[in-house]
Write an enzyme that holds these catalytic residues in place. Structure first.
Site, PDB file in Angstrom:
ATOM      1  N   GLY A 240      -9.543 -13.209  -3.527  1.00 25.30           N
ATOM      2  CA  GLY A 240     -10.224 -14.179  -4.380  1.00 25.30           C
ATOM      3  C   GLY A 240      -9.743 -14.009  -5.808  1.00 25.30           C
ATOM      4  O   GLY A 240      -9.354 -14.953  -6.454  1.00 25.30           O
ATOM      5  N   PHE A 241      -9.760 -12.776  -6.285  1.00 29.10           N
ATOM      6  CA  PHE A 241      -9.305 -12.439  -7.642  1.00 29.10           C
ATOM      7  C   PHE A 241     -10.026 -13.263  -8.698  1.00 29.10           C
ATOM      8  O   PHE A 241      -9.483 -13.527  -9.766  1.00 29.10           O
ATOM      9  CB  PHE A 241      -7.784 -12.609  -7.761  1.00 29.10           C
ATOM     10  CG  PHE A 241      -7.020 -11.955  -6.645  1.00 29.10           C
ATOM     11  CD1 PHE A 241      -7.050 -10.575  -6.493  1.00 29.10           C
ATOM     12  CD2 PHE A 241      -6.307 -12.702  -5.721  1.00 29.10           C
ATOM     13  CE1 PHE A 241      -6.376  -9.959  -5.453  1.00 29.10           C
ATOM     14  CE2 PHE A 241      -5.637 -12.090  -4.674  1.00 29.10           C
ATOM     15  CZ  PHE A 241      -5.669 -10.716  -4.542  1.00 29.10           C
ATOM     16  N   THR A 469     -11.112  -6.102  -0.492  1.00 27.12           N
ATOM     17  CA  THR A 469     -10.994  -4.908  -1.324  1.00 27.12           C
ATOM     18  C   THR A 469     -11.340  -3.619  -0.594  1.00 27.12           C
ATOM     19  O   THR A 469     -11.011  -2.541  -1.064  1.00 27.12           O
ATOM     20  CB  THR A 469     -11.955  -5.031  -2.516  1.00 27.12           C
ATOM     21  OG1 THR A 469     -13.247  -5.331  -1.989  1.00 27.12           O
ATOM     22  CG2 THR A 469     -11.537  -6.136  -3.449  1.00 27.12           C
ATOM     23  N   ALA A 512     -20.845  -0.505  -7.050  1.00 35.13           N
ATOM     24  CA  ALA A 512     -21.911   0.071  -7.867  1.00 35.13           C
ATOM     25  C   ALA A 512     -23.245  -0.621  -7.607  1.00 35.13           C
ATOM     26  O   ALA A 512     -24.303  -0.011  -7.744  1.00 35.13           O
ATOM     27  CB  ALA A 512     -21.545  -0.041  -9.344  1.00 35.13           C
ATOM     28  N   THR A 669      -8.596   3.217  -0.303  1.00 38.72           N
ATOM     29  CA  THR A 669      -8.959   1.890  -0.810  1.00 38.72           C
ATOM     30  C   THR A 669      -8.894   1.876  -2.336  1.00 38.72           C
ATOM     31  O   THR A 669      -8.538   0.862  -2.938  1.00 38.72           O
ATOM     32  CB  THR A 669     -10.356   1.453  -0.317  1.00 38.72           C
ATOM     33  OG1 THR A 669     -11.290   2.478  -0.637  1.00 38.72           O
ATOM     34  CG2 THR A 669     -10.358   1.208   1.171  1.00 38.72           C
ATOM     35  N   GLU A 740     -10.701  -4.306 -10.967  1.00 36.27           N
ATOM     36  CA  GLU A 740     -10.015  -5.048 -12.028  1.00 36.27           C
ATOM     37  C   GLU A 740      -9.263  -4.176 -13.032  1.00 36.27           C
ATOM     38  O   GLU A 740      -8.295  -4.621 -13.633  1.00 36.27           O
ATOM     39  CB  GLU A 740     -11.029  -5.958 -12.737  1.00 36.27           C
ATOM     40  CG  GLU A 740     -11.500  -7.020 -11.770  1.00 36.27           C
ATOM     41  CD  GLU A 740     -12.689  -7.823 -12.233  1.00 36.27           C
ATOM     42  OE1 GLU A 740     -12.473  -8.876 -12.820  1.00 36.27           O
ATOM     43  OE2 GLU A 740     -13.833  -7.403 -11.980  1.00 36.27           O
TER      44      GLU A 740
END
Ligand SMILES: Cc1cc2nc3c(=O)[nH]c(=O)nc-3n(C[C@H](O)[C@H](O)[C@H](O)COP(=O)(O)OP(=O)(O)OC[C@H]3O[C@@H](n4cnc5c(N)ncnc54)[C@H](O)[C@@H]3O)c2cc1C
Ligand code: SF4
Lengths: 774, 327
Positions: A240-241, A469, A512, A669, A740
């Site tokens: 998606g980014f 991710t 998180a 990951t 990111e």
């Protein structure tokens, strides 16, 4: 049993993905499915005069065409919080009128029995327009620039401290330069895609989205139906980014067409369409002024960004945001301006703001270092921000200096020559560059449900999603630790809007945000189990206190005497229970000021909230005092490049990223995320850019043959290291986000290395051969 | 895509007979044809699959030349020992093109016939004289960084994108064609057309003509040859500029040269002006630079691609230096 968090376990969905068994949005086999193909505008501004579909409707298999003349009316969505559904172009709900605001805007949907028929018919539709003069080009329209009231998600867009102008006057050393970045497109492998199916008044949607909950909220609002009637699935997402964080027209058009033609409809954007109707990273013009004394200590920083947005919504690329906290400086002025153009609306793209912003700031820092004849690394150390000076808060955890140190070692920084163009290997000039990476650590309220089954297996349900991710994998680890089970006994289910509300996949916040409630819910189940055993006379643990009992690998036992205990299954079987459930909601937000907003009464979240009042893990987590802390991740990016000065060809020899992101939950990951970000940065620095026609303003380069992304041959040895120091303030797990930060700083580090190699300072990305031989 | 009829033929004559149906097009590897069909740029009524034809041989000729079947895959040709040894320029050019997967599909005939990569040609939202004759040229006043600087016209400035063809132009390949009227050969320099007033006409094949072979003439000294390609990424990208160089050098003097350039011309560009400078001259930097100046002397840059003039010169100088050394 050793904790699962921290182990580099393989992706739990890896096999499904490489064997093609994972179902992406467009891949669900739906009975009686028909295919929609979008027809998009070929003018840049104006009105649709007429859509002649007579030829198209004659194509065998064509069911109909949906245009603004016959499409259903949508309701205007109220909110703008992506977690509740943010439509990307608030003033352009699809097919509501004849106005055209940009080239490539959806103006009709052809629906046919097969994709091929729909495609063929689409090409036969003849559209005529009333064309109007369009606003083209940010530079040409710079006089129309205005200051937006707020930035992304309502954040600040204009930030000041001290008195920059006065400080600049007395600065011994000053640099002032303008840096420009082009439009970038996310180009996720999976294009935007939606399947919509109505069964009576119930709507099921399979969507490529970074927010199942957001899509649910938005569909309910725009279609005017109760949220309970909307079911959204996004089991697997092909990247998606940021491009799938807001909701785009395809997600609305599929259910509209499905309703209109009374058949389930699949709508997949073509790659070309993704380039105009599904967001982008905006072009930026960034002017940076730095003032420092002779020792390099900054006294003033000014970062003025102009970027572009559309006429149908406002999106601010907050390139200066990181500048307000990255270095210590008493005086600062960060501003953002926007120019409206007839283009589709931009949207977040991996590290929105920070990616182009750290490029400009970190090149400016390199320029300042050069002017001071100082090692650029030294300049960073001199200006290290010991605290968040804008918010006047301590950092929850910061080990940036260690990142610098390790990165410098790994790249061989000592081999760098201060004088550009003096180091050679064969035909190549050699250069070293570095930059600081940073990204805020976000966390928002999330809910999860945990279930333990009598056979000893467990399950987690959470309405977040894995956009590729590794969320499935790391949450399996989190849950395994909560349940005290090995990861293979735990199944994590995501991407379903009827699960308890989890976070949107954006702002690097998922781990998180959903990690703590997943952990708490699993712990909650085990607590219930222990209490069952305590009150069960047949249990060896009967009559003990909860504190005396521990869980380990599917068994509960006395802490002091591990032999005394029994398995989860034994407790549950004796109790005649086939499952044991708990829900948890953690109301923690690193962005929200003040107390969290309670969930609406009667909602599933409200129930979880109620249950969480007695959940120890939630209580402890929520009790943590966070208000005095600023949450940010940091890192150092180091690059070695080789440049062929005659031909302008650049080869990156090695890149090193050392990241300070709290706990590393899974080295595989985590490395993957950072590496992916760094590769994105290579693309940004050296080749990616979207070109618009200078005369009519429409996208010219709109496929992967024209829009270059790095290929294997461009990618050098990449070394990723982590500090791995838990951030105990962000959550009990200690992990800040990681999706990111990898793209921040890297572009500047590359540009700085190229300067060090050649003495050429290219301030306009991407740095292509033509700019180096100029 | 428009619906079309697909027929599979077994021999050359049936292939040619099949073209009598109006709107027929051959398909070989399909790596260019299919993309163009999906974008409605090519809309054949009938597609003739020629992959069953026996045109897969690479034959060493008694005269020392090589005859290549039109269906030979780009990768097979590049790795053929005789090509790699006798004509490294061709091998290198092929291997610099596209990606391994594409080279495994792409045929020699298809490579000769591949169409431009001008972004406006691929984008039906824009005008393009090559796609729709007479509609105008989007690139000339538009974004033209990747367009041509040699052989352009007021109607079209699109490059011929092939790497293989640049090497073949330098080698002076001969194209063997079979048509309704029998077989014939076309010299490489006459195969591709300049855009002129008719940019939609790109080659000298008539409807119904099939490329059967490409013949590489014997060039004893072609073992000393090289292909250099400059591009925006390390692989899988068309040339900004490229140079194919074959030099016959004895005692530091260039006896004969064959030079062709890519990425800059509206057709694979044989640089005879450079050859004139090189032939008979001493192999040194001065000669190379003079040859490069001559090669580009007629170049015309546009808004975004003027850099190609200097870049092409440097590319040629580097290719000459690598091939010929400096005496
Ligand atoms: C992503 C991508 C990147 C690429 N990069 C490069 C590159 O860097 N350098 C480069 O040189 N090329 C590159 N190419 C182009 C590639 O080389 C061509 O697509 C390929 O050579 C075409 O061969 P084919 O057999 O697939 O032809 P097809 O697609 O099957 O046919 C192409 C054309 O040739 C005609 N044709 C085929 N065979 C014959 C014949 N025997 N007689 C008459 N007409 C015939 C067809 O009718 C059609 O018009 C790239 C292609 C792609 C898709
Ligand atoms: S340069 Fe040629 S191919 Fe490109 S737009 Fe102009 S006419 Fe079309």
């Amino acid at each position: 049993m050793n904790p699962s968090i921290g182990k580099p376990i393989d992706r739990v969905d890896g096999r499904l993905k490489v064997t093609g068994a994972a179902t992406y949005a467009a891949e669900f086999p739906i009975k009686d499915l028909v295919y929609g193909v979008s027809i998009t505008s070929t003018i840049t501004k104006g009105r649709v005069k007429n859509i002649d579909s007579r030829q198209a409707l004659k194509v065998p298999g064509v069911i109909g065409i949906m245009t603004s003349e016959n499409s259903m009316q949508l309701h205007f969505p109220a909110g703008s919080d992506p977690s509740n559904g943010k439509f990307a172009e608030k003033d352009l709900l699809p097919l509501q009128n004849d106005r055209v605001f940009y080239g490539g805007q959806h103006i009709a949907i052809i629906v046919a029995e097969t994709f091929e028929q729909a495609e063929q018919a689409a090409a036969l539709v003849k559209v005529t327009y009333d064309e109007q003069p369009a606003t083209i080009g940010i530079e040409k329209n710079i006089t129309t620039a205005y200051k937006p009231a707020s930035g992304l998600g309502g954040g600040e867009a204009q930030i000041k401290r001290g008195d920059v102008e006065t400080a600049m006057l007395s600065a011994a050393v000053k640099t002032e330069e303008t840096y420009t970045t082009p439009v970038y497109h996310h180009n996720a492998m999976e294009p935007h895609a939606t399947i919509a199916q109505w069964e009576g008044d119930k709507l099921t949607v399979y969507d490529a989205t970074q927010s199942v909950m957001g899509v649910k909220g938005l569909l309910a609002a725009t279609l005017g139906i109760p949220a309970e009637k909307v079911q959204v699935y996004a089991l697997y997402i092909g990247g998606g980014f940021g491009s799938k964080g807001f909701t785009w027209a395809n997600t609305l058009l599929a259910p509209m067409a499905a309703k209109q033609f009374n058949r389930p409809v699949k709508l997949v954007l073509s790659r070309q369409q993704v380039f105009s109707a599904a967001g982008r990273r905006t072009q930026t013009i960034q002017k940076i002024t730095l003032g420092a004394d002779q020792t390099g200590k900054l006294s003033a920083i000014k970062h003025a960004t102009t970027s572009e947005t559309s006429f149908v919504d406002e999106f601010v690329e907050t390139a200066g945001l990181a500048t307000s906290m990255l270095y210590s400086s008493p005086n600062l002025d960060v501003s953002h301006e926007l120019v409206r153009l007839n283009r589709g609306t931009p949207c977040p793209a991996r590290a929105p703001g920070e990616a182009p912003g750290t490029y400009a700031l970190e090149v400016a820092m390199d320029e300042l270092a050069h002017q001071l004849k100082m090692d650029p690394l030294q300049l960073r150390l001199i200006n290290h921000a010991d605290m968040e000076e804008q918010k006047k808060k301590q950092f929850s955890e910061k080990s940036l200096k260690e990142c610098y140190e390790r990165g410098a070692e790994a790249i061989g920084w000592k081999n760098r020559k201060a004088e550009p163009g003096t180091l050679k290997e064969g035909n190549y000039l050699v250069g070293y560059g570095m930059a600081t990476a940073t990204y805020p650590a976000n966390r928002s309220a999330s809910t999860a449900k945990a279930t333990l089954f009598a056979n000893g297996n467990a399950e987690i349900l959470c309405g977040t999603q894995d956009i590729g991710t590794g969320t499935y994998t790391v949450m399996t680890q989190v849950a395994a630790d909560g349940f005290s089970l090995s990861p293979d006994k735990v199944k994590v289910k995501l991407g379903n809007s009827s699960y308890p509300k989890g976070a949107q996949s954006g702002g690097s916040q998922v781990s998180a945000s959903v990690g703590p409630p997943i952990r708490a819910a699993a712990l909650g189940v085990i607590s219930k189990l222990i209490n069952l055993a305590i009150s069960d006379t047949a249990s060896p643990l009967h009559g003990y206190k909860e504190e005396d009992i521990a869980a380990d690998n599917g068994r509960i036992h006395l802490v002091k005497n591990p032999d005394k205990g029994e398995t989860y299954s034994q407790v549950m079987t004796r109790q005649g229970l086939d499952k044991l459930e708990a829900q948890a909601k953690t109301n923690v937000s690193t962005r929200q000021q003040g107390p969290p907003t309670p969930a609406p009464a009667g909602s599933p979240e409200a129930k979880a909230e109620e249950e969480s009042k007695t959940n120890k893990a939630v209580q402890e987590d929520e009790k943590t005092d966070r208000k005095d802390f600023a949450f940010h991740s940091f890192g150092a990016q180091f690059v070695k490049v080789l440049v062929d000065p005659d031909l302008g060809m650049i080869r990156i020899d090695k890149i090193v990223g050392v990241m300070d992101i709290g706990t590393v939950m899974n080295l595989k990951t985590a490395t993957n995320q950072i590496m992916g970000g760094m590769i994105f940065g290579i693309g940004m620095a050296l080749m990616e850019n979207t070109q618009y026609d200078p005369n009519n303003g429409r996208v010219v380069t709109r496929d992967l043959a024209q829009y270059l992304v790095p290929v294997h041959a461009d990618i050098p040895e990449i070394e990723v290291q982590f500090i791995n120091k838990p951030d105990t303030f962000i959550s009990p797990i200690g992990a800040r986000g990681i999706g990111e930060i990898g793209i921040t700083g890297i572009t500047a580090a590359i540009a700085n290395a190229i300067y060090n190699a050649t003495g050429k300072r290219v301030r306009d990305l991407p740095i292509t051969p033509d700019k180096l031989i100029a | 895509m428009e619906p079309f009829k697909l027929i599979r033929v077994q021999d050359g004559q049936s292939a040619i007979n099949a073209t009598l149906t109006a709107g027929s097009k051959f398909i070989a590897g399909g790596t260019n044809m299919l993309d163009l069909m999906k974008l409605n740029i090519e809309t054949p009524k009938q597609v003739i699959d020629i992959n069953k034809l026996s045109l897969y041989q690479i034959e060493e000729l008694p005269n020392g030349g090589i005859k290549i079947g039109a269906l030979v895959k780009n990768s097979d040709l590049a790795y053929h020992p005789a090509i790699a040894k006798k004509y490294p320029v061709l091998s290198e050019a092929l291997l610099s093109g596209a990606s391994p997967q594409l080279r495994n599909m792409a045929s020699v005939g298809g490579n000769l016939m591949q169409r431009t990569r001008c972004p406006y040609f691929y984008n039906a939202d824009f005008v393009c004289n090559k796609r729709v004759p007479g509609s105008g040229c989007g690139a000339i006043a538009g974004y033209n960084r990747n367009n041509a600087i040699l052989g352009t016209s007021a109607q079209c400035i699109a490059t011929h994108p092939s790497d293989m063809c640049v090497a073949m132009a330098a080698l002076g390949a001969i194209i063997h064609v079979q048509g309704v009227k029998g077989v014939k050969t076309i010299p490489f320099s006459e195969f591709h057309l300049l855009p002129g007033q008719t940019p939609h006409l790109e080659h000298n094949l008539r409807q119904g003509e099939l490329i059967t072979h490409v013949e590489i003439p014997p060039i004893a000294y072609a073992a000393r040859s090289h292909y250099l390609k400059v591009r925006d990424r390390a692989s899988y990208e068309f040339a900004l500029t490229s140079a194919a160089v074959i030099l016959d050098i004895q005692n530091g003097r260039i006896l004969k040269s064959h030079i062709a350039l890519g990425g800059i011309g509206t057709k694979p560009w044989r640089a005879d002006l450079a050859e004139k400078v090189l032939n008979g001259a001493i192999a040194n930097q001065q000669t190379y630079r003079a040859a490069a100046e001559a090669a580009l002397s007629q170049a015309k840059g546009y808004k975004d691609n003027s850099f190609k003039i200097e870049l092409a010169k440097r590319t040629l100088v580097r290719a000459l230096t690598t091939t010929g050394g400096i005496s």
